[in-house]
Write an enzyme that holds these catalytic residues in place. Structure first.
Site, PDB file in Angstrom:
ATOM      1  CG  HIS A 159      53.728 111.456-139.844  1.00 29.05           C
ATOM      2  ND1 HIS A 159      52.706 110.888-139.108  1.00 29.05           N
ATOM      3  CD2 HIS A 159      54.881 110.891-139.393  1.00 29.05           C
ATOM      4  CE1 HIS A 159      53.238 110.014-138.245  1.00 29.05           C
ATOM      5  NE2 HIS A 159      54.542 110.002-138.396  1.00 29.05           N
ATOM      6  CE  LYS A 209      58.257 112.844-134.153  1.00 32.43           C
ATOM      7  NZ  LYS A 209      58.588 111.542-134.714  1.00 32.43           N
ATOM      8  CG  ASP A 227      52.863 117.773-138.568  1.00 32.94           C
ATOM      9  OD1 ASP A 227      52.819 116.695-139.181  1.00 32.94           O
ATOM     10  OD2 ASP A 227      53.587 117.943-137.564  1.00 32.94           O
ATOM     11  CD  GLN A 280      60.280 114.988-137.875  1.00 35.47           C
ATOM     12  OE1 GLN A 280      61.460 115.269-137.690  1.00 35.47           O
ATOM     13  NE2 GLN A 280      59.737 113.881-137.395  1.00 35.47           N
ATOM     14  CB  CYS A 319      54.331 107.367-140.405  1.00 35.94           C
ATOM     15  SG  CYS A 319      54.471 106.194-139.072  1.00 35.94           S
TER      16      CYS A 319
END
Lengths: 149, 417
Positions: free
Chosen positions: B134, B237, B211, B214, B375
Site C-alpha cells: 500500500h 479496519k 504492516d 489488513q 492505493c
C-alpha cells in the site's frame, strides 16, 4: 437494477462505448493533447487538424469508463467540421448540461443531450467532460496534458 | 503470559445472523435495495458495543487523561490505559508499554521511519519493501531514502500476487538496514510469509516492520510468533473507530528511539535550557490523543476477541472460497490476486467494462465495492491494469450477499455485451 441507471447509461451512450467513432491516431495532426482523470483512470489523447479556423478533422484514442469513452466519441462527431468558435460554444453548453449550472440550450446540443442524466451522478461529471476539456486545450494550442484534478 | 482461549470458555459457534444484528448500519436500504457492504478493506462497520463505548465515554467519563486529579480524569485515564493493555494482548504482547497509540497504520509507519530507521540508516544503506505494498508502506520509505541518500529495494511479486522469496533473498545484503512488508495485501488479499521474511531479515542484521492493517481484523496475530520488531494496525479496519491505530514495538527498540512529534505528554520536564523526554510509550504520544477513539478501539478488540478471531477467519475463508468459485464462472471476469494463501479480498476486472462503470452500477443495486487503484499503483501496473473492482469481506457478510453480487455482475455483463 440496470433500469435505474438508464438515465445515465442510455442506449446511445452504450452504443458509442461499444463502437467509439473517430477512434484512431491521426498522422499529420496539427494538435495532439492528452487528458487524464486520475481518480478513476480515464486517459485519452485528442488529435486535431485545423484548416484556418475550421476543425477539419478530429480523432481520439484512449481507455476509460463508458461515460468518458462515449463522451469522447460523441464530442468528435459533434465538433468535426465546425469552427473553433462553434466548438468552444458547444463545450460551454455541454458543461452547463452535465453540471446543471447555468442554462444549456438543449436543442442546439442534438445527440449530446443524452448526457443530461450525468448531473444526477456528480461523481461522473469529470468522466463526461474530460474529452471536451482536452479538445478545448488542443484547439487553444496548449501542449501540457489536461487533468481533471 | 499470553491469553489463550480454553475449552471451558470457548466462544459460541459462529452465527452470522446474530453478528449482523449487532451492526446498526446494516439495516438500511440503498437506492431501494438492502445494503450489501463489501468494502471492508477500505473500512469496516462498527458494532453497537463500539459505538456505545464511545458514546458512554462522552456521556459519563469525558476528561483529559494523565494530568487530572479529579474523578472523571481518573476514569478516562483508566479506560484509555485499559485499551492499551487490550491491544497489547491482542497482538500477543504482555507489555502494554510496547503499544503506542497513533492515528492509524500510516502514522505508525511514518513514525518508525523517522525515528528508529532514520537513526540507523546511512547514505548507501538499503531499505527493502514489497512490490505489492500500500502507498503508506512505500512513500514514507521513499521520503526517508531521499533524506538520507539510501536506496529503496523492492521484492517483486509473481503473477499470482505472491512475494518472490527467491528474489527477496537476493535483495538482502550487508547494506540492508530495514525491511517493511504487509502481512496481508489490501489489493490482492495475499497473506505474505512474514515469519520467513523476518527470519531472513534478521539473519542479515536488519529489523522488520509488519504492516498489519489488513491482517489484524482477519487472522491471528502474534508478534512473538512472527518475531518481528514492529507491527502496525488500524482500529477502523477492525470494527473500531477511525482516527486511531497502534504501533507495537519491541521495548528495547522503543526505548532507544528519539521522539517523533514534540509537545505535551511526551516530555518529562521542560525548560528553555533543556527538555527531557518521557518514558515509553508516552514519549511517542504528544498532545491530547483521540481518547474516545482509543476507548472505542479497546471495545473493538473485546468484540473481536469475544467472537474469536479464528471463528471470524473460518467464516471469511468460506466466503472467499464461495465467492471465488461463483465469480470465476462469470464470462470475462478475471481475478487479480490468486496466491495460494489469501484473506477474503477479491480484486477483479471484467473484459471491456471499466471498473468505474462496474462500481456505479453495483451501487445502484445497493452493493458497495471499491474501484480504482486501491492505493497500490505499483500492484496495478504489475498486472497491466489501471484499476480493479474489489470486493472485501468481514464477519457480518453472508453467502446471500455473494449471490447478490454475482447476480448484479451477470446483469452488468449482459447489458454491456
Amino acid at each position: 437494477m440496470f433500469d435505474d441507471m438508464r438515465e445515465l447509461y442510455q442506449e446511445v451512450i452504450m452504443d458509442h462505448n461499444r463502437k467509439p467513432r473517430n477512434f484512431h491516431r491521426m498522422d499529420g495532426a496539427d494538435r495532439e493533447v492528452e487528458g487524464h482523470n486520475p481518480l478513476c483512470g480515464d486517459s485519452l489523447t485528442v488529435f486535431v487538424r485545423l484548416e484556418g479556423d475550421k476543425v477539419a478533422d478530429i480523432s481520439w484514442e484512449g481507455v476509460g469508463c463508458a461515460i468518458s469513452k462515449s463522451s469522447a466519441s460523441l464530442m468528435t462527431e459533434a465538433v468535426k467540421g465546425r469552427t473553433t468558435e462553434e466548438a468552444r460554444e458547444m463545450y460551454g453548453q455541454f458543461h452547463n448540461l452535465v453540471t446543471r449550472e447555468g442554462s444549456a440550450d438543449v436543442a442546439s446540443l442534438g445527440k449530446l443531450k443524452v448526457f443530461a442524466g450525468v448531473g444526477e451522478f456528480p461523481a461522473r461529471v469529470k468522466c463526461a467532460t474530460l474529452a471536451w476539456r482536452t479538445m478545448q486545450a488542443a484547439i487553444e494550442g496548449q501542449e501540457e496534458a489536461v487533468s481533471t484534478e | 503470559m499470553k491469553q489463550k482461549s480454553d475449552a471451558a470458555t470457548a466462544p459460541a459457534p459462529f452465527d452470522v445472523a446474530s453478528v449482523r444484528a449487532q451492526f446498526p448500519v446494516l439495516a438500511q436500504e440503498v437506492h431501494g435495495h438492502p445494503l450489501v457492504y463489501l468494502d471492508n478493506a477500505a473500512t469496516t462497520q462498527k458494532p453497537a458495543a463500539v459505538i456505545d463505548a464511545e458514546t458512554h465515554y462522552y456521556e459519563m467519563d469525558n476528561a483529559n487523561i494523565h494530568r487530572g486529579v479529579h474523578e472523571l480524569s481518573q476514569r478516562a485515564t483508566r479506560s484509555y490505559e485499559d485499551a492499551r493493555a487490550k491491544v497489547a494482548r491482542f497482538v500477543g504482547s504482555d507489555d502494554p508499554a510496547e503499544i503506542v497509540f497513533v492515528r492509524g497504520t500510516t502514522e505508525a509507519i511514518n513514525l518508525v521511519a523517522q525515528t528508529h530507521v532514520r537513526s540507523v540508516l546511512n547514505k548507501g544503506d538499503e531499505v527493502v519493501i514489497g512490490e505489492s505494498e500500500h502507498h503508506s508502506n512505500i512513500v514514507p520509505w521513499q521520503m526517508l531514502c531521499d533524506q538520507v541518500g539510501a536506496t529503496l529495494r523492492v521484492i517483486p511479486i509473481d503473477d499470482h500476487g505472491a512475494l518472490r522469496m527467491d528474489a527477496y533473498e537476493d535483495l538482502l545484503s550487508d547494506r540492508t538496514r530495514f525491511v517493511s512488508v504487509a502481512h496481508v495485501s489490501n489489493a490482492l488479499g495475499t497473506v505474505n510469509p512474514v515469519q520467513e521474511i523476518v527470519r531472513l531479515a534478521h539473519a542479515h542484521g536488519a529489523k522488520v516492520l509488519v504492516d498489519g492493517a489488513q491482517a489484524a481484523p482477519h487472522i491471528h496475530v502474534d508478534v512473538a510468533e512472527l518475531d518481528c520488531d514492529f507491527y502496525a494496525l488500524s482500529s477502523h479496519k477492525m470494527y473500531g473507530p477511525t482516527g486511531v491505530g497502534a504501533l507495537w514495538g519491541r521495548r528495547e527498540l522503543l526505548e532507544a528511539m528519539p521522539p517523533y512529534q514534540g509537545g505535551g505528554d511526551m516530555i518529562s520536564s521542560v525548560t528553555f535550557d533543556k527538555t527531557t523526554y518521557n518514558e515509553i510509550p508516552y514519549r511517542f504520544e504528544a498532545g491530547t490523543p483521540n481518547i474516545a477513539g482509543v476507548i472505542g478501539f479497546g471495545a473493538a478488540v473485546d468484540w473481536v476477541t469475544g467472537i474469536g478471531i479464528e471463528a471470524i477467519a473460518a467464516h471469511e475463508h468460506d466466503l472467499l472460497e464461495y465467492a471465488t468459485e461463483r465469480l470465476s464462472a462469470l464470462p470475462g471476469l478475471r481475478i487479480i490476486g490468486t496466491a495460494p494463501e489469501k484473506a477474503a479480498v477479491i480484486s477483479f476486472t471484467l473484459d471491456d467494462i471499466h471498473p468505474h462503470d462496474v462500481g456505479s452500477l453495483l451501487d445502484r443495486a445497493g452493493i458497495a465495492v471499491r474501484t480504482g487503484h486501491h492505493c497500490a499503483q505499483p500492484t496495478m501496473a504489475h498486472f497491466g491494469v489501471a484499476a480493479t473492482s474489489r470486493a472485501s469481506f468481514a464477519a457480518y457478510n453472508t453467502r446471500d450477499e455473494v449471490d447478490a453480487l454475482v447476480a448484479a455482475l451477470a446483469e452488468i455483463i449482459e447489458v454491456f455485451a
